[in-house]
Write a protein that holds these residues in place. Structure first.
Motif, PDB file in Angstrom:
ATOM      1  N   ILE A 179      -6.495  -9.281  -2.570  1.00 28.54           N
ATOM      2  CA  ILE A 179      -7.147  -7.822  -2.405  1.00 28.54           C
ATOM      3  C   ILE A 179      -8.469  -8.219  -3.692  1.00 28.54           C
ATOM      4  N   ASN A 180      -9.293  -7.704  -3.674  1.00 28.56           N
ATOM      5  CA  ASN A 180     -10.361  -7.411  -4.210  1.00 28.56           C
ATOM      6  C   ASN A 180     -10.194  -7.647  -6.135  1.00 28.56           C
ATOM      7  N   PRO A 181      -9.709  -8.309  -6.681  1.00 26.09           N
ATOM      8  CA  PRO A 181      -9.890  -7.644  -8.242  1.00 26.09           C
ATOM      9  C   PRO A 181     -10.826  -7.353  -8.821  1.00 26.09           C
ATOM     10  N   TRP A 182     -11.656  -6.985  -8.723  1.00 25.88           N
ATOM     11  CA  TRP A 182     -13.036  -6.028  -9.532  1.00 25.88           C
ATOM     12  C   TRP A 182     -12.008  -4.225  -8.600  1.00 25.88           C
ATOM     13  N   PHE A 183     -12.076  -4.022  -7.167  1.00 25.17           N
ATOM     14  CA  PHE A 183     -11.089  -3.202  -7.504  1.00 25.17           C
ATOM     15  C   PHE A 183      -9.943  -2.742  -7.920  1.00 25.17           C
ATOM     16  N   LEU A 184      -9.188  -3.932  -8.328  1.00 23.28           N
ATOM     17  CA  LEU A 184      -7.369  -3.483  -9.434  1.00 23.28           C
ATOM     18  C   LEU A 184      -7.581  -3.346 -10.124  1.00 23.28           C
ATOM     19  N   LEU A 185      -8.828  -3.830 -10.746  1.00 23.05           N
ATOM     20  CA  LEU A 185      -9.066  -3.435 -12.345  1.00 23.05           C
ATOM     21  C   LEU A 185      -9.632  -2.229 -12.769  1.00 23.05           C
ATOM     22  N   ILE A 186     -10.842  -1.850 -11.608  1.00 24.52           N
ATOM     23  CA  ILE A 186     -10.819  -0.851 -11.523  1.00 24.52           C
ATOM     24  C   ILE A 186      -9.511   0.350 -11.207  1.00 24.52           C
ATOM     25  N   TYR A 187      -9.511   0.402 -10.491  1.00 24.13           N
ATOM     26  CA  TYR A 187      -8.194   1.119 -10.580  1.00 24.13           C
ATOM     27  C   TYR A 187      -7.368   1.554 -11.146  1.00 24.13           C
ATOM     28  N   ILE A 188      -6.893   0.707 -11.850  1.00 22.74           N
ATOM     29  CA  ILE A 188      -5.805   0.482 -12.506  1.00 22.74           C
ATOM     30  C   ILE A 188      -6.430   0.696 -14.257  1.00 22.74           C
ATOM     31  N   GLY A 189      -7.750   0.824 -14.707  1.00 24.95           N
ATOM     32  CA  GLY A 189      -8.403   1.037 -15.370  1.00 24.95           C
ATOM     33  C   GLY A 189      -8.638   2.444 -15.267  1.00 24.95           C
ATOM     34  N   ILE A 190      -8.724   3.503 -14.382  1.00 24.71           N
ATOM     35  CA  ILE A 190      -8.937   4.395 -13.873  1.00 24.71           C
ATOM     36  C   ILE A 190      -7.544   5.026 -14.414  1.00 24.71           C
ATOM     37  N   CYS A 191      -6.579   5.209 -13.843  1.00 26.90           N
ATOM     38  CA  CYS A 191      -4.432   4.768 -14.106  1.00 26.90           C
ATOM     39  C   CYS A 191      -4.969   4.583 -15.960  1.00 26.90           C
ATOM     40  N   MET A 192      -4.829   4.335 -16.365  1.00 27.66           N
ATOM     41  CA  MET A 192      -4.502   4.418 -17.695  1.00 27.66           C
ATOM     42  C   MET A 192      -5.962   5.024 -18.803  1.00 27.66           C
ATOM     43  N   LEU A 193      -6.604   5.211 -17.847  1.00 28.29           N
ATOM     44  CA  LEU A 193      -7.392   6.419 -18.862  1.00 28.29           C
ATOM     45  C   LEU A 193      -7.167   7.928 -18.709  1.00 28.29           C
ATOM     46  N   LEU A 194      -6.448   8.039 -17.233  1.00 28.11           N
ATOM     47  CA  LEU A 194      -6.364   9.472 -17.145  1.00 28.11           C
ATOM     48  C   LEU A 194      -4.647   9.169 -17.873  1.00 28.11           C
ATOM     49  N   LEU A 235      -7.455   0.084  -0.307  1.00 23.83           N
ATOM     50  CA  LEU A 235      -6.678   1.624  -0.220  1.00 23.83           C
ATOM     51  C   LEU A 235      -5.366   1.401  -0.217  1.00 23.83           C
ATOM     52  N   VAL A 236      -4.590   0.481   1.580  1.00 29.41           N
ATOM     53  CA  VAL A 236      -3.840   0.137   1.485  1.00 29.41           C
ATOM     54  C   VAL A 236      -2.811  -0.220   0.689  1.00 29.41           C
ATOM     55  N   PHE A 237      -3.361  -1.112  -0.123  1.00 25.49           N
ATOM     56  CA  PHE A 237      -2.451  -0.897  -1.902  1.00 25.49           C
ATOM     57  C   PHE A 237      -2.325   0.126  -2.476  1.00 25.49           C
ATOM     58  N   ALA A 238      -3.662   0.522  -2.587  1.00 23.51           N
ATOM     59  CA  ALA A 238      -3.485   1.883  -3.224  1.00 23.51           C
ATOM     60  C   ALA A 238      -2.601   2.668  -3.143  1.00 23.51           C
ATOM     61  N   ILE A 317       2.238   6.324   6.733  1.00 20.61           N
ATOM     62  CA  ILE A 317       1.508   7.158   7.252  1.00 20.61           C
ATOM     63  C   ILE A 317       0.208   7.034   7.090  1.00 20.61           C
ATOM     64  N   MET A 318      -0.086   6.502   5.679  1.00 24.59           N
ATOM     65  CA  MET A 318      -0.880   6.509   4.635  1.00 24.59           C
ATOM     66  C   MET A 318      -2.303   5.594   5.826  1.00 24.59           C
ATOM     67  N   THR A 319      -1.717   4.232   6.353  1.00 27.58           N
ATOM     68  CA  THR A 319      -2.867   3.819   7.169  1.00 27.58           C
ATOM     69  C   THR A 319      -3.335   4.321   8.209  1.00 27.58           C
ATOM     70  N   PRO A 320      -2.948   5.381   9.531  1.00 30.73           N
ATOM     71  CA  PRO A 320      -3.810   6.113  10.203  1.00 30.73           C
ATOM     72  C   PRO A 320      -4.125   7.576   9.366  1.00 30.73           C
ATOM     73  N   MET A 321      -3.787   7.854   8.402  1.00 28.85           N
ATOM     74  CA  MET A 321      -4.824   8.862   7.632  1.00 28.85           C
ATOM     75  C   MET A 321      -6.092   8.479   7.161  1.00 28.85           C
ATOM     76  N   ILE A 322      -6.034   7.523   6.431  1.00 23.49           N
ATOM     77  CA  ILE A 322      -7.059   7.430   5.822  1.00 23.49           C
ATOM     78  C   ILE A 322      -7.921   6.405   6.650  1.00 23.49           C
ATOM     79  N   GLU A 323      -7.949   5.662   7.643  1.00 19.82           N
ATOM     80  CA  GLU A 323      -8.441   5.975   8.674  1.00 19.82           C
ATOM     81  C   GLU A 323      -9.442   7.260   9.663  1.00 19.82           C
ATOM     82  N   HIS A 324      -8.200   7.929   9.670  1.00 16.69           N
ATOM     83  CA  HIS A 324      -8.544   9.702  10.148  1.00 16.69           C
ATOM     84  C   HIS A 324      -9.782  10.174   9.125  1.00 16.69           C
ATOM     85  N   ASP A 325      -8.872  10.496   7.947  1.00 16.34           N
ATOM     86  CA  ASP A 325     -10.411  10.763   6.616  1.00 16.34           C
ATOM     87  C   ASP A 325     -11.363   9.691   6.976  1.00 16.34           C
TER      88      ASP A 325
END
Length: 333
Positions: A179-194, A235-238, A317-325
């Motif tokens: 997984i892209n480390p920058w994505f993971l840091l940004i994602y968890i950083g957003i969670c911590m800000l929330l 996005l699958v990891f998220a 469920i999430m994998t085809p939903m992400i593709e559809h979105d």
């Protein structure tokens, strides 16, 4: 019009009075002439109607709220309806993709707007505390600092070391999981800000409110670019890491703030409380990890809590939903 002793509105429907709850319930659209305002305030496939619902209990609770809080509720409620009225004249009112970005069948993108508000609140808190945070890092680096951590649950040096170790573990995990480390840091950083915004709200209102966190921040990452920007693995990891954005995890920050306030009130030293929390955390991670892994490979995941055993179903469920979105976004934008 009056018919049979009942007052009727323009749609020839009586104003409903719930005699059991002693509440007056009136749909605003029922007393408005035909036109855009009536359509906007009426019930639609993705929006609740505008109603006048007089509830004595709610009125009583309002008396215990500050005027600042009441004004905020009124102002932002009005702004929400202005926003919805403006959106009625845009293509968003018929955008099928928008139905994915809504909560409780309200106007589209409510979750994204809520994310923006909570993240803005957290960033304001960080900016307001920038001088103190600078002194904290100076203290942690043994530089001249005015910060005093003698009465804190953790020394500032230990807090900074813990943050650095956590970031290193996140990057290490990202490399192993491809997984892209920058994505993971940004994602968890957003969670911590929330989580920070939830703690601030809890400290301001003084109520043990649980539902401060919106679910599915995966949609937030989709709004930032989706699979085309982040990639499918990210996005699958998220979607899989459900525990990162449930109330249990994100509400740790306000619970810790309340714990420190309670300890201070009863005279328990914060350093002792901090040591107890660290010991409990380490024991729970170690014991919980052993129990979880051994149970999965012996008894099977189906015997575990639904939040664990349903992970495979969420992935399917999430994998085809992400593709559809993403297909819908490409189609409409």
């Amino acid at each position: 019009a009056v018919h049979g002793g009942q007052r009727l509105d323009h749609a020839h429907r009586p104003l409903r009075v719930d005699r059991r709850q002693k509440d007056l319930h009136l749909r605003v659209a029922d007393v408005m002439p035909a036109g855009p305002l009536r359509e906007v305030t009426d019930h639609r496939n993705f929006a609740q109607p505008l109603e006048v619902n007089v509830r004595p209990l709610a009125i009583a609770v309002a008396f215990f709220m500050s005027l600042e809080m009441l004004r905020s509720l009124v102002i932002f409620f009005g702004l929400a309806w202005v926003y919805r009225y403006i959106g009625y004249f845009t293509p968003l009112k018929t955008l099928p993709a928008a139905e994915r970005y809504q909560s409780n069948r309200w106007w589209p993108y409510q979750s994204l707007l809520t994310y923006g508000g909570l993240l803005c609140m957290a960033l304001i808190c960080v900016i307001a505390a920038r001088k103190h945070l600078l002194q904290v890092f100076r203290k942690a680096l043994s530089l001249k600092s005015t910060a005093d951590d003698s009465d804190e649950a953790l020394t500032y040096r230990m807090a900074v070391i813990g943050l650095a170790v956590s970031v290193a573990l996140i990057v290490w995990f990202a490399q192993l999981a491809q997984i892209n480390p920058w994505f993971l840091l940004i994602y968890i950083g957003i969670c911590m800000l929330l989580a920070l915004s939830a703690a601030r709200i809890r400290s301001e209102i003084g109520l043990p409110t649980t539902y401060l966190i919106i679910q599915w921040p995966t949609y937030l990452m989709m709004g930032f670019g989706g699979v085309l920007l982040w990639g499918m693995n990210q996005l699958v990891f998220a979607a899989q890491a459900y525990f990162l954005y449930t109330g249990t995890f994100l509400m740790i920050a306000p619970v810790l703030a309340e714990s420190m306030a309670a300890a201070t009130r009863v005279g328990v030293p914060l350093k002792k409380m901090g040591r107890c929390l660290i010991i409990g955390f380490l024991i729970s991670i170690f014991v919980g990890g052993i129990v979880s892994m051994s149970w999965r490979y012996t008894a099977g995941a189906q015997n575990m809590h639904h939040s664990v055993m349903q992970k495979r179903g969420e992935f399917n469920i999430m994998t085809p939903m992400i593709e559809h979105d993403n297909q819908l976004m490409d189609q409409y934008f």
